[in-house]
Design a protein around this motif. Structure first.
Motif, PDB file in Angstrom:
ATOM      1  N   LEU A   1      16.988   3.692  38.622  1.00 21.09           N
ATOM      2  CA  LEU A   1      17.110   3.942  40.044  1.00 21.09           C
ATOM      3  C   LEU A   1      17.866   2.815  40.728  1.00 21.09           C
ATOM      4  CD1 LEU A   1      16.447   5.609  42.507  1.00 21.09           C
ATOM      5  CD2 LEU A   1      14.256   4.422  42.657  1.00 21.09           C
ATOM      6  N   ILE A   2      17.528   1.572  40.379  1.00 22.52           N
ATOM      7  CA  ILE A   2      18.206   0.427  40.984  1.00 22.52           C
ATOM      8  C   ILE A   2      19.691   0.467  40.665  1.00 22.52           C
ATOM      9  CG2 ILE A   2      18.386  -2.086  40.960  1.00 22.52           C
ATOM     10  CD1 ILE A   2      15.962  -1.108  42.414  1.00 22.52           C
ATOM     11  N   LEU A   3      20.018   0.719  39.391  1.00 22.50           N
ATOM     12  CA  LEU A   3      21.416   0.778  38.991  1.00 22.50           C
ATOM     13  C   LEU A   3      22.133   1.917  39.683  1.00 22.50           C
ATOM     14  CD1 LEU A   3      21.109   0.055  35.179  1.00 22.50           C
ATOM     15  CD2 LEU A   3      22.117  -1.437  36.886  1.00 22.50           C
ATOM     16  N   ALA A   4      21.450   3.056  39.776  1.00 20.27           N
ATOM     17  CA  ALA A   4      22.086   4.215  40.403  1.00 20.27           C
ATOM     18  C   ALA A   4      22.400   3.924  41.856  1.00 20.27           C
ATOM     19  CB  ALA A   4      21.184   5.433  40.287  1.00 20.27           C
ATOM     20  N   VAL A   5      21.464   3.293  42.560  1.00 21.10           N
ATOM     21  CA  VAL A   5      21.713   2.947  43.964  1.00 21.10           C
ATOM     22  C   VAL A   5      22.903   2.014  44.076  1.00 21.10           C
ATOM     23  CG1 VAL A   5      20.787   1.720  45.941  1.00 21.10           C
ATOM     24  CG2 VAL A   5      19.352   3.338  44.698  1.00 21.10           C
ATOM     25  N   ALA A   6      22.942   1.035  43.169  1.00 22.35           N
ATOM     26  CA  ALA A   6      24.027   0.063  43.215  1.00 22.35           C
ATOM     27  C   ALA A   6      25.373   0.699  42.906  1.00 22.35           C
ATOM     28  CB  ALA A   6      23.746  -1.066  42.227  1.00 22.35           C
ATOM     29  N   LEU A   7      25.379   1.700  42.016  1.00 19.28           N
ATOM     30  CA  LEU A   7      26.646   2.255  41.542  1.00 19.28           C
ATOM     31  C   LEU A   7      27.085   3.489  42.305  1.00 19.28           C
ATOM     32  CD1 LEU A   7      26.037   1.872  37.737  1.00 19.28           C
ATOM     33  CD2 LEU A   7      27.476   0.452  39.182  1.00 19.28           C
ATOM     34  N   PHE A   8      26.124   4.329  42.753  1.00 21.43           N
ATOM     35  CA  PHE A   8      26.482   5.599  43.358  1.00 21.43           C
ATOM     36  C   PHE A   8      26.519   5.539  44.873  1.00 21.43           C
ATOM     37  CE2 PHE A   8      24.821   7.079  39.244  1.00 21.43           C
ATOM     38  CZ  PHE A   8      25.925   7.782  38.827  1.00 21.43           C
ATOM     39  N   ALA A   9      25.793   4.642  45.480  1.00 24.87           N
ATOM     40  CA  ALA A   9      25.713   4.627  46.931  1.00 24.87           C
ATOM     41  C   ALA A   9      26.955   4.043  47.565  1.00 24.87           C
ATOM     42  CB  ALA A   9      24.485   3.837  47.380  1.00 24.87           C
TER      43      ALA A   9
ATOM     44  N   LEU B   1      31.899  12.067  33.434  1.00 22.73           N
ATOM     45  CA  LEU B   1      31.993  10.617  33.274  1.00 22.73           C
ATOM     46  C   LEU B   1      32.619  10.241  31.936  1.00 22.73           C
ATOM     47  CD1 LEU B   1      28.510   9.695  34.765  1.00 22.73           C
ATOM     48  CD2 LEU B   1      30.727   9.099  35.756  1.00 22.73           C
ATOM     49  N   MET B   2      32.252  10.974  30.900  1.00 29.13           N
ATOM     50  CA  MET B   2      32.813  10.663  29.587  1.00 29.13           C
ATOM     51  C   MET B   2      34.314  10.917  29.570  1.00 29.13           C
ATOM     52  SD  MET B   2      30.282   9.432  28.034  1.00 29.13           S
ATOM     53  CE  MET B   2      30.982   9.263  26.398  1.00 29.13           C
ATOM     54  N   GLU B   3      34.753  11.972  30.285  1.00 28.11           N
ATOM     55  CA  GLU B   3      36.204  12.230  30.385  1.00 28.11           C
ATOM     56  C   GLU B   3      36.891  11.065  31.065  1.00 28.11           C
ATOM     57  OE1 GLU B   3      39.296  15.247  32.696  1.00 28.11           O
ATOM     58  OE2 GLU B   3      37.152  15.724  32.618  1.00 28.11           O
ATOM     59  N   LEU B   4      36.301  10.596  32.166  1.00 24.30           N
ATOM     60  CA  LEU B   4      36.881   9.469  32.887  1.00 24.30           C
ATOM     61  C   LEU B   4      36.887   8.213  32.031  1.00 24.30           C
ATOM     62  CD1 LEU B   4      38.006   8.613  35.621  1.00 24.30           C
ATOM     63  CD2 LEU B   4      35.677   8.093  36.353  1.00 24.30           C
ATOM     64  N   LEU B   5      35.794   8.021  31.283  1.00 27.55           N
ATOM     65  CA  LEU B   5      35.683   6.846  30.422  1.00 27.55           C
ATOM     66  C   LEU B   5      36.771   6.854  29.347  1.00 27.55           C
ATOM     67  CD1 LEU B   5      33.962   4.324  29.738  1.00 27.55           C
ATOM     68  CD2 LEU B   5      32.548   5.789  28.293  1.00 27.55           C
ATOM     69  N   GLU B   6      37.108   8.011  28.858  1.00 33.84           N
ATOM     70  CA  GLU B   6      38.087   8.122  27.774  1.00 33.84           C
ATOM     71  C   GLU B   6      39.530   8.108  28.288  1.00 33.84           C
ATOM     72  OE1 GLU B   6      37.096  11.634  25.667  1.00 33.84           O
ATOM     73  OE2 GLU B   6      35.108  10.909  25.047  1.00 33.84           O
ATOM     74  N   THR B   7      39.767   8.648  29.496  1.00 34.88           N
ATOM     75  CA  THR B   7      41.148   8.831  29.964  1.00 34.88           C
ATOM     76  C   THR B   7      41.638   7.725  30.878  1.00 34.88           C
ATOM     77  OG1 THR B   7      40.388  10.185  31.837  1.00 34.88           O
ATOM     78  CG2 THR B   7      40.952  11.333  29.780  1.00 34.88           C
ATOM     79  N   SER B   8      40.753   7.019  31.570  1.00 38.22           N
ATOM     80  CA  SER B   8      41.206   6.027  32.543  1.00 38.22           C
ATOM     81  C   SER B   8      41.782   4.809  31.829  1.00 38.22           C
ATOM     82  CB  SER B   8      40.045   5.599  33.442  1.00 38.22           C
ATOM     83  OG  SER B   8      40.465   4.575  34.316  1.00 38.22           O
ATOM     84  N   ALA B   9      42.855   4.335  32.412  1.00 36.86           N
ATOM     85  CA  ALA B   9      43.463   3.109  31.901  1.00 36.86           C
ATOM     86  C   ALA B   9      42.978   1.894  32.662  1.00 36.86           C
ATOM     87  CB  ALA B   9      44.987   3.212  31.996  1.00 36.86           C
ATOM     88  N   ASP B  10      42.240   2.133  33.703  1.00 40.15           N
ATOM     89  CA  ASP B  10      41.745   1.034  34.538  1.00 40.15           C
ATOM     90  C   ASP B  10      40.404   0.550  33.970  1.00 40.15           C
ATOM     91  OD1 ASP B  10      40.681  -0.617  36.486  1.00 40.15           O
ATOM     92  OD2 ASP B  10      41.590   0.513  38.117  1.00 40.15           O
ATOM     93  N   PRO B  11      40.340  -0.689  33.488  1.00 40.79           N
ATOM     94  CA  PRO B  11      39.084  -1.186  32.895  1.00 40.79           C
ATOM     95  C   PRO B  11      37.925  -1.192  33.882  1.00 40.79           C
ATOM     96  CG  PRO B  11      40.641  -2.979  33.222  1.00 40.79           C
ATOM     97  CD  PRO B  11      41.390  -1.710  33.477  1.00 40.79           C
ATOM     98  N   LYS B  12      38.243  -1.360  35.158  1.00 39.72           N
ATOM     99  CA  LYS B  12      37.160  -1.376  36.141  1.00 39.72           C
ATOM    100  C   LYS B  12      36.591   0.020  36.336  1.00 39.72           C
ATOM    101  CE  LYS B  12      39.251  -5.332  38.473  1.00 39.72           C
ATOM    102  NZ  LYS B  12      39.902  -5.834  39.713  1.00 39.72           N
ATOM    103  N   VAL B  13      37.500   1.009  36.304  1.00 36.86           N
ATOM    104  CA  VAL B  13      37.030   2.391  36.388  1.00 36.86           C
ATOM    105  C   VAL B  13      36.186   2.741  35.167  1.00 36.86           C
ATOM    106  CG1 VAL B  13      37.765   4.792  36.443  1.00 36.86           C
ATOM    107  CG2 VAL B  13      38.989   3.094  37.811  1.00 36.86           C
ATOM    108  N   LYS B  14      36.665   2.298  34.027  1.00 39.28           N
ATOM    109  CA  LYS B  14      35.904   2.547  32.799  1.00 39.28           C
ATOM    110  C   LYS B  14      34.531   1.900  32.882  1.00 39.28           C
ATOM    111  CE  LYS B  14      38.195   2.255  28.858  1.00 39.28           C
ATOM    112  NZ  LYS B  14      38.388   3.628  28.384  1.00 39.28           N
ATOM    113  N   GLY B  15      34.491   0.729  33.548  1.00 36.61           N
ATOM    114  CA  GLY B  15      33.199   0.053  33.699  1.00 36.61           C
ATOM    115  C   GLY B  15      32.224   0.865  34.517  1.00 36.61           C
ATOM    116  N   ASP B  16      32.680   1.364  35.675  1.00 34.96           N
ATOM    117  CA  ASP B  16      31.794   2.178  36.505  1.00 34.96           C
ATOM    118  C   ASP B  16      31.370   3.446  35.784  1.00 34.96           C
ATOM    119  OD1 ASP B  16      31.434   0.664  38.741  1.00 34.96           O
ATOM    120  OD2 ASP B  16      33.247   1.380  39.743  1.00 34.96           O
ATOM    121  N   ALA B  17      32.331   4.113  35.142  1.00 37.30           N
ATOM    122  CA  ALA B  17      32.009   5.348  34.431  1.00 37.30           C
ATOM    123  C   ALA B  17      31.028   5.074  33.296  1.00 37.30           C
ATOM    124  CB  ALA B  17      33.287   5.978  33.891  1.00 37.30           C
ATOM    125  N   GLY B  18      31.240   3.985  32.584  1.00 42.64           N
ATOM    126  CA  GLY B  18      30.335   3.652  31.481  1.00 42.64           C
ATOM    127  C   GLY B  18      28.925   3.383  31.960  1.00 42.64           C
TER     128      GLY B  18
END
Length: 834
Positions: free
Chosen positions: A21-29, A249-266
């Motif tokens: 829940l804490i992580l979700a609030v931090a990442l999704f909000a 999310l897995m699609e984004l994790l596999e296709t994004s070239a942006d490491p920061k985007v991959k971080g959020d998706a992961g």
């Protein structure tokens, strides 16, 4: 019952859910980290002159709206004025451009460039920061010319303005209008995306997802694709549609070239995998982000917290601690740091490294005292102090309650902290302190798994401190609420004892019989039999008491209560007149505990032997008892029984011993006259003449009947004679002769007088006084002759004849002496002189 029933920690899965829940609030909000440079809705092109389609170099002529008339139509003054305004606009001379556009609108209100003139006028105002004016222009375009080309651009900018001001409803409407009106793919894509964001602001996930569909459909050349993917995943996850969100999310994790985007998706995918009970996959994803050196520190820190949470949920405490130590340089986001410390502290607690856990909880309290986890950390700190049995626990727990008691009044940790202190005292058998602490606990508010042990320990402590009524109430709560608890029998035993103490014997017996009947193999059966026996004893139900004690001894021959049980059962059997069964039990009691039952047990054994009339065994028991105990106490009547029994069997020494023990010479009137009488006779037989005189004087002092008194005087006369006091012996005999005038008693008294005279004569003869001696002998002969002639007693008459012959022989009257011997031989041939 286990004395260290401690409070149960919340499940690790619950803790993991809180991390998610804490992580979700931090990442999704909030917007993704990579997008935080664009926190607000923005147009497609940030150039000073925004265009629907960003084509052409900076400063190039703006695209023209589709003309109302054909391009071949001749230009008029209206077009010249419009072109002039556009020239100024292109040169960023917005004030002149605004005047020209305004003049155009005033001069040519029906001109074919009116929609564009209104839009560009609005642009001029926007670049000058004149908010109200530019919005009015855009609205006029949208309202008056909704089908015109600039209407879509105006709607877009109105959507941007509404979105950034928080009017998401208006923004969604304007972006929707732009999307439907524009023919430019890039603008349509942007409008669709920001329309979805506006619906997100309205918390309308269903419309937001619908708005994202055209954005997600464009896979190439789509600057909004990754953000759209994250937004759709956020909505699905928020709506508990994890299985639908995960592939996005897995699609984004596999296709994004942006490491920061991959971080959020992961991170988000890891959270979903964890919620889908796939801890290994969740851990893999967290680890992937953690090892991504190009991810932001916050992302890696959040991944560290998530990974450690997963490991903790699997109770892999070593991995938790190792992972934390290997990444000690990495700081999670500020809001997650207490969570990280909490998880590592919990891991150390799980490994029973309580001191190290305390250090980590202390760090939370020191650096984040206002954090929501500070309360939890403070509680587990108390718990760890309890587990190491620290003497400071009481003060620490009281500080915890004082600090958080008002803000968390009904929280289970407040009660649990009090419970820890109470259990701490209970485990140390400090029952008074434990009872006081248990009394402050609201037991019904404790977690269900802690209530039974709390009721049990509370009741036990109250019982130990004499609070029997409170103990009964607490133990009843335990018994009624935990019918299958392994400690039920012990609780029944303790409650039964409390009932006994409050004199509610029937309820006490009910508990003891319940144990005996329902828990025959429980250790408490031993106590149940014991207490049941005591209650039956209190009720004077001797037979039932004996039966309980006998069963206790049969089932538990090594019982610590075997000495008491043997003694009480033996005593009860005496009351039931069954001395044969009582004896071995009493002997067993004495052998098992001489200190407690040696004295009193020996007395009971003597009573049994006395009841059996077993004089020999009783005498042996009495002798041993007196030799062992200086304060030995025995009933005089029992000793009198021994004395009289041995007197009858002519064992005068033994008779005298027991009769002497039965007497109280210091208060002679307290002794049965018969004791004095037979003691005197026994002492006479063993030639203890002085003691005999004392005893017979005590007997005579009791004013016996005449016949008994005469016999007593006879005994006294014989003793005085034996003590060498013939004169006193004659006086005693003479006193007796005044009482009896005939019969055997008279004869014996006369014989004693004769013996006294004979002894006096013998003494005078040795002194050379022959005449004096002859006078005494003559008097003696007279005393002997009288009973020998007038009595026909088988004991007295032959003795008188034999002694008369001796006296006559001393006087030289041989013929008379021979006649006496002839009569003796004739009438009493079996007589033997003593």
């Amino acid at each position: 019952m286990t004395m260290k029933p401690s409070p149960v920690p919340p499940s690790l899965s619950a803790g993991l859910s809180q991390i998610r829940l804490i992580l979700a609030v931090a990442l999704f909000a909030a917007p993704p980290t990579w997008a935080q440079q664009i926190p607000r809705a923005v147009p497609v092109d940030e150039k000073p002159v925004p265009r629907a389609v960003p084509v052409g170099p900076e400063g190039a002529a703006p695209p023209r709206a589709q003309p109302v008339v054909e391009d071949t139509a001749p230009k008029g003054p209206d077009q010249d004025l419009f072109d002039y305004a556009m020239l100024a606009f292109g040169q960023k001379d917005y004030a002149i451009a605004a005047q020209s556009f305004g003049k155009y609108l005033q001069t040519y209100p029906q001109g074919r460039q009116v929609p564009w003139a209104l839009f560009r006028l609005g642009e001029c105002y926007r670049f000058q920061g004149r908010t109200d004016e530019f919005q009015n222009c855009y609205r006029e375009v949208v309202d008056r010319y909704p089908k015109s080309e600039p209407a879509s651009n105006a709607a877009y900018w109105l959507g941007v303005t509404a979105y950034n001001s928080g009017d998401f409803k208006a923004a969604a409407s304007y972006f929707g209008m732009c999307e439907s009106k524009t023919n430019v793919p890039a603008v349509k894509l942007a409008a669709a995306f920001y329309k979805s964001e506006a619906y997100g602001g309205l918390k309308d996930g269903k419309k937001q997802l619908e708005a994202l569909k055209p954005v997600l459909a464009v896979k190439k050349g789509n600057d909004f694709l990754e953000r759209a993917l994250l937004s759709s995943a956020t909505i699905l996850q928020r709506d508990q549609k994890n299985k639908e969100a995960l592939p996005v999310l897995m699609e984004l994790l596999e296709t994004s070239a942006d490491p920061k985007v991959k971080g959020d998706a992961g991170l988000k995918a890891a959270i979903i995998q964890s919620e889908l009970k796939a801890p290994e996959e969740a851990g893999r994803l967290y680890d992937l982000v953690l090892k991504n050196k190009e991810a932001t520190p916050d992302q890696r820190g959040a991944a560290l917290v998530g990974l450690i949470g997963e490991l903790n949920a699997q109770a892999n405490y070593d991995a938790v601690i190792d992972t934390y130590n290997r990444n000690s340089e990495l700081l999670p986001p500020v809001e997650l740091r207490p969570r990280l410390l909490m998880q590592v502290g919990n891991a150390h607690r799980g490994k029973k490294s309580y001191a190290r856990a305390i250090d980590l909880y202390d760090m939370i309290l020191r650096f984040s005292p206002q954090h929501e986890l500070a309360f939890e950390a403070a509680y587990w700190r108390v718990y760890c102090y309890y587990m190491i049995d620290d003497r400071r626990l009481g003060d620490i727990a009281r500080d915890f309650v004082a600090t958080y008691g008002s803000t968390h009044q009904n929280h289970e940790f407040i009660n649990k902290a009090r419970l820890l202190v109470a259990d701490h005292h209970f485990n140390r058998q400090e029952y008074r302190q434990a009872a006081d602490e248990y009394g402050q606990i609201q037991v019904p508010t404790l977690p269900a798994n802690l209530r039974p042990s709390t009721w049990f320990h509370k009741g036990w402590s109250e019982a130990e401190t004499g609070k029997n009524s409170d103990a009964i109430a607490s133990l009843t709560e335990f018994i009624n609420g935990s019918p299958d608890d392994p400690g039920l029998a012990k609780a029944l035993a303790k409650r039964g004892l409390c009932y006994k103490e409050t004199h509610d014997n029937e309820k006490a017996l009910g508990d003891f019989q319940h144990i005996i009947r329902e828990f025959p193999k429980d250790d408490s059966v031993e106590l149940a039999y014991y207490l049941s026996a005591l209650v039956h004893g209190d009720q004077s139900k001797t037979k039932d008491m004996v039966a309980d004690f006998e069963m206790l001894l049969k089932l538990f021959p090594r019982s610590p209560a075997r000495a008491e049980a043997s003694f009480r059962a033996g005593s009860g059997l005496i009351d039931l007149k069954d001395t044969d069964k009582a004896l071995p039990l009493l002997r067993a009691a004495v052998n098992a505990d001489k200190k407690a039952y040696g004295n009193i047990g020996s007395q009971k054994i003597q009573l049994c032997l006395w009841n059996k009339k077993d004089a020999e065994a009783l005498a042996k028991e009495v002798d041993t008892y007196r030799a062992t105990y200086t304060d030995a106490t025995m009933p005089p009547s029992m000793l009198g029984f021994l004395g009289l029994t041995f007197f009858k069997s002519k064992e005068y020494n033994r008779s005298a011993k027991y009769l002497t023990w039965a007497s109280t010479p210091e208060v002679p009137e307290n002794t049965d006259p018969r004791i004095w009488n037979f003691l005197a006779q026994s002492l006479l037989e063993v030639k203890s003449y002085d003691d005999c005189v004392k005893a017979v004087d005590h007997f005579l002092a009791t004013s016996p009947d005449p016949g008994s008194k005469a016999l007593g005087l006879l005994t006294k006369a014989r003793a005085l004679l034996g003590a060498g006091k013939p004169d006193s012996a004659q006086d005693a005999a003479d006193e007796g002769l005044h009482i009896v005038k005939d019969g055997a008693a008279q004869g014996r008294l006369l014989i004693v007088q004769g013996d006294a005279l004979l002894a006096e004569g013998d003494k005078l003869e040795t002194e050379g006084d022959h005449d004096g001696a002859a006078a005494k002998w003559k008097g003696a002969a007279a005393k002997f002759v009288m009973p020998s002639q007038v009595l026909a007693d088988p004991q007295v008459t032959p003795e008188a004849l034999e002694k008369a012959a001796k006296a006559l022989e001393r006087l030289g009257q041989k013929a008379s002496a021979d006649e006496m011997r002839r009569l003796l031989a004739k009438d009493y041939p079996n007589y033997k002189a003593r």
